[in-house]
Design a protein around this motif. Structure first.
Motif, PDB file in Angstrom:
ATOM      1  N   LEU A   1       0.986  -1.224  -0.002  1.00  9.43           N
ATOM      2  CA  LEU A   1      -0.058   0.218   0.112  1.00  9.43           C
ATOM      3  C   LEU A   1       0.903   1.134   0.016  1.00  9.43           C
ATOM      4  O   LEU A   1       2.016   1.138   0.576  1.00  9.43           O
ATOM      5  N   LYS A   2       0.491   2.476  -0.333  1.00  6.45           N
ATOM      6  CA  LYS A   2       1.105   3.701  -0.532  1.00  6.45           C
ATOM      7  C   LYS A   2       0.300   4.688   0.269  1.00  6.45           C
ATOM      8  O   LYS A   2      -1.043   4.937  -0.023  1.00  6.45           O
ATOM      9  N   THR A   3       0.875   5.648   1.010  1.00  5.94           N
ATOM     10  CA  THR A   3       0.065   6.308   1.894  1.00  5.94           C
ATOM     11  C   THR A   3      -0.139   7.697   1.063  1.00  5.94           C
ATOM     12  O   THR A   3       0.581   8.029  -0.075  1.00  5.94           O
ATOM     13  N   ASP A   4      -1.316   8.218   1.223  1.00  5.52           N
ATOM     14  CA  ASP A   4      -1.841   9.452   0.325  1.00  5.52           C
ATOM     15  C   ASP A   4      -1.145  10.692   1.314  1.00  5.52           C
ATOM     16  O   ASP A   4      -0.295  10.613   2.035  1.00  5.52           O
ATOM     17  N   ALA A   5      -1.708  11.958   0.657  1.00  4.34           N
ATOM     18  CA  ALA A   5      -1.056  13.147   1.144  1.00  4.34           C
ATOM     19  C   ALA A   5      -1.368  13.279   2.745  1.00  4.34           C
ATOM     20  O   ALA A   5      -0.564  13.969   3.521  1.00  4.34           O
ATOM     21  N   ASN A   6      -2.211  12.692   3.421  1.00  4.41           N
ATOM     22  CA  ASN A   6      -2.429  12.634   4.703  1.00  4.41           C
ATOM     23  C   ASN A   6      -1.797  11.669   5.503  1.00  4.41           C
ATOM     24  O   ASN A   6      -2.080  11.374   6.590  1.00  4.41           O
ATOM     25  N   GLY A   7      -0.832  10.895   4.681  1.00  9.99           N
ATOM     26  CA  GLY A   7      -0.078   9.797   5.470  1.00  9.99           C
ATOM     27  C   GLY A   7      -0.910   8.467   5.458  1.00  9.99           C
ATOM     28  O   GLY A   7      -0.489   7.797   6.495  1.00  9.99           O
ATOM     29  N   ALA A   8      -1.892   8.414   4.958  1.00  9.78           N
ATOM     30  CA  ALA A   8      -3.005   7.336   5.494  1.00  9.78           C
ATOM     31  C   ALA A   8      -2.965   6.441   4.114  1.00  9.78           C
ATOM     32  O   ALA A   8      -2.788   6.772   2.874  1.00  9.78           O
ATOM     33  N   ALA A   9      -3.086   5.100   4.430  1.00  5.71           N
ATOM     34  CA  ALA A   9      -3.608   4.096   3.476  1.00  5.71           C
ATOM     35  C   ALA A   9      -4.401   3.162   4.080  1.00  5.71           C
ATOM     36  O   ALA A   9      -4.333   2.750   5.290  1.00  5.71           O
ATOM     37  N   GLU A  10      -5.384   2.556   3.218  1.00  3.72           N
ATOM     38  CA  GLU A  10      -6.383   1.463   3.708  1.00  3.72           C
ATOM     39  C   GLU A  10      -6.408   0.338   3.014  1.00  3.72           C
ATOM     40  O   GLU A  10      -6.292   0.460   1.798  1.00  3.72           O
ATOM     41  N   TYR A  11      -6.968  -0.857   3.694  1.00  3.74           N
ATOM     42  CA  TYR A  11      -7.361  -2.006   3.223  1.00  3.74           C
ATOM     43  C   TYR A  11      -8.517  -2.632   3.639  1.00  3.74           C
ATOM     44  O   TYR A  11      -8.477  -2.443   4.720  1.00  3.74           O
ATOM     45  N   VAL A  12      -9.571  -3.218   2.938  1.00  7.98           N
ATOM     46  CA  VAL A  12     -10.527  -3.598   3.504  1.00  7.98           C
ATOM     47  C   VAL A  12     -10.583  -5.134   3.626  1.00  7.98           C
ATOM     48  O   VAL A  12     -10.281  -5.635   2.546  1.00  7.98           O
ATOM     49  N   CYS A  13     -10.759  -5.790   4.812  1.00  8.95           N
ATOM     50  CA  CYS A  13     -10.857  -6.973   4.902  1.00  8.95           C
ATOM     51  C   CYS A  13     -12.078  -7.518   4.968  1.00  8.95           C
ATOM     52  O   CYS A  13     -12.990  -7.399   6.024  1.00  8.95           O
ATOM     53  N   ASN A  14     -12.731  -8.200   4.014  1.00 10.62           N
ATOM     54  CA  ASN A  14     -14.050  -8.624   3.932  1.00 10.62           C
ATOM     55  C   ASN A  14     -14.390  -9.620   4.676  1.00 10.62           C
ATOM     56  O   ASN A  14     -13.429 -10.457   4.886  1.00 10.62           O
ATOM     57  N   GLY A  15     -15.600  -9.815   5.211  1.00 13.40           N
ATOM     58  CA  GLY A  15     -15.991 -11.074   5.943  1.00 13.40           C
ATOM     59  C   GLY A  15     -15.057 -11.275   7.041  1.00 13.40           C
ATOM     60  O   GLY A  15     -14.727 -12.513   7.509  1.00 13.40           O
ATOM     61  N   SER A  16     -14.586 -10.217   7.913  1.00 13.83           N
ATOM     62  CA  SER A  16     -13.912 -10.520   9.143  1.00 13.83           C
ATOM     63  C   SER A  16     -14.750 -11.038  10.278  1.00 13.83           C
ATOM     64  O   SER A  16     -15.778 -10.389  10.466  1.00 13.83           O
ATOM     65  N   MET A  17     -14.087 -11.990  10.916  1.00 11.19           N
ATOM     66  CA  MET A  17     -14.716 -12.586  12.053  1.00 11.19           C
ATOM     67  C   MET A  17     -14.842 -11.433  13.172  1.00 11.19           C
ATOM     68  O   MET A  17     -13.678 -10.775  13.776  1.00 11.19           O
ATOM     69  N   CYS A  18     -16.074 -11.336  13.814  1.00 11.82           N
ATOM     70  CA  CYS A  18     -15.770 -10.292  14.856  1.00 11.82           C
ATOM     71  C   CYS A  18     -16.806 -11.077  16.169  1.00 11.82           C
ATOM     72  O   CYS A  18     -17.595 -12.113  15.800  1.00 11.82           O
ATOM     73  N   SER A  19     -16.888 -10.425  17.237  1.00 11.84           N
ATOM     74  CA  SER A  19     -17.669 -11.077  18.330  1.00 11.84           C
ATOM     75  C   SER A  19     -17.669 -10.237  19.499  1.00 11.84           C
ATOM     76  O   SER A  19     -17.175  -9.160  19.424  1.00 11.84           O
ATOM     77  N   GLY A  20     -18.669 -10.369  20.386  1.00 12.59           N
ATOM     78  CA  GLY A  20     -18.837  -9.455  21.582  1.00 12.59           C
ATOM     79  C   GLY A  20     -19.990 -10.189  22.490  1.00 12.59           C
ATOM     80  O   GLY A  20     -20.231 -11.252  22.536  1.00 12.59           O
ATOM     81  N   GLN A  21     -20.215  -9.480  23.521  1.00 12.04           N
ATOM     82  CA  GLN A  21     -21.400  -9.626  24.460  1.00 12.04           C
ATOM     83  C   GLN A  21     -22.206  -8.620  24.690  1.00 12.04           C
ATOM     84  O   GLN A  21     -21.921  -7.482  24.438  1.00 12.04           O
ATOM     85  N   LYS A  22     -23.526  -8.765  24.896  1.00 15.78           N
ATOM     86  CA  LYS A  22     -24.297  -7.904  25.282  1.00 15.78           C
ATOM     87  C   LYS A  22     -25.198  -8.292  26.464  1.00 15.78           C
ATOM     88  O   LYS A  22     -25.762  -9.269  26.263  1.00 15.78           O
ATOM     89  N   SER A  23     -25.567  -7.399  27.186  1.00 18.52           N
ATOM     90  CA  SER A  23     -26.663  -7.577  28.193  1.00 18.52           C
ATOM     91  C   SER A  23     -27.945  -7.132  28.057  1.00 18.52           C
ATOM     92  O   SER A  23     -28.061  -6.216  26.956  1.00 18.52           O
ATOM     93  N   PRO A  24     -28.974  -7.711  28.414  1.00 19.47           N
ATOM     94  CA  PRO A  24     -30.270  -7.390  27.959  1.00 19.47           C
ATOM     95  C   PRO A  24     -30.714  -5.760  28.205  1.00 19.47           C
ATOM     96  O   PRO A  24     -31.298  -5.292  27.306  1.00 19.47           O
ATOM     97  N   LEU A  25     -30.133  -5.214  29.192  1.00 20.18           N
ATOM     98  CA  LEU A  25     -30.367  -3.948  29.271  1.00 20.18           C
ATOM     99  C   LEU A  25     -29.343  -2.958  28.787  1.00 20.18           C
ATOM    100  O   LEU A  25     -29.614  -1.609  28.859  1.00 20.18           O
TER     101      LEU A  25
END
Length: 165
Positions: free
Chosen positions: A82-106
């Motif tokens: 990847l090469k950075t742009d004028a803002n020093g930023a570059a990005e890559y998109v990882c489709n279908g990335s596994m994620c997880s978490g917890q949630k309480s009812p309230l």
């Protein structure tokens, strides 16, 4: 009068107990997200963004479409840049990335984490020393933020030092 107070205390105590039981129960979930990994490359001394920095990534897979593709091909690793742009930023998109978490009812507990791709990252920029390669890890995954439905983003800041003359 005593009966009324006792019954009232029993009702209030019972409601409090039910709320406590409901709120301490947690739903654990696993899903997928479109994870944007954004690199922000800066000068370590000035904090200024570095345009045109080259980010060399060696991917060893992971729990996202790119990782699944490597396994299907029977390939252990792949490289891309990847090469950075004028803002020093570059990005890559990882489709279908596994994620997880917890949630309480309230809603008092609502966590979110993304499994980071297995990447070794080397950054080069003219006039700057090449730092030791870095690796994405679980700390990055916990800092990922939701940006929309089934979308998330993690920012990976990297500061480079000027090369010795």
């Amino acid at each position: 009068m005593r009966k009324l107070v006792r019954n009232l205390l029993l009702v209030v105590g019972g409601c409090a107990l039910v709320l406590l039981l409901v709120e301490t129960s947690r739903l654990m979930w696993v899903g997928s997200t479109e994870l944007t990994v954004e690199f922000v490359i800066t000068d370590a001394d000035t904090g200024q963004p570095l345009a045109g920095a080259e980010i060399a990534i060696t991917s060893y897979g992971g729990f996202y479409e790119g990782g699944y593709r490597l396994r299907e091909k029977g390939v252990r690793e792949e490289e891309f840049t990847l090469k950075t742009d004028a803002n020093g930023a570059a990005e890559y998109v990882c489709n279908g990335s596994m994620c997880s978490g917890q949630k309480s009812p309230l809603g008092s507990v609502n966590t979110f984490a993304v499994h980071m791709p297995y990447w070794h990252i080397t950054v080069k920029a003219p006039g700057y020393a090449v730092p030791e390669p870095v690796q994405l890890d679980s700390q990055n995954g916990r800092s990922a933020e939701r940006t929309g439905p089934r979308r998330s983003k993690v920012v990976v800041p990297l500061a480079l030092h000027r090369a010795a003359p």
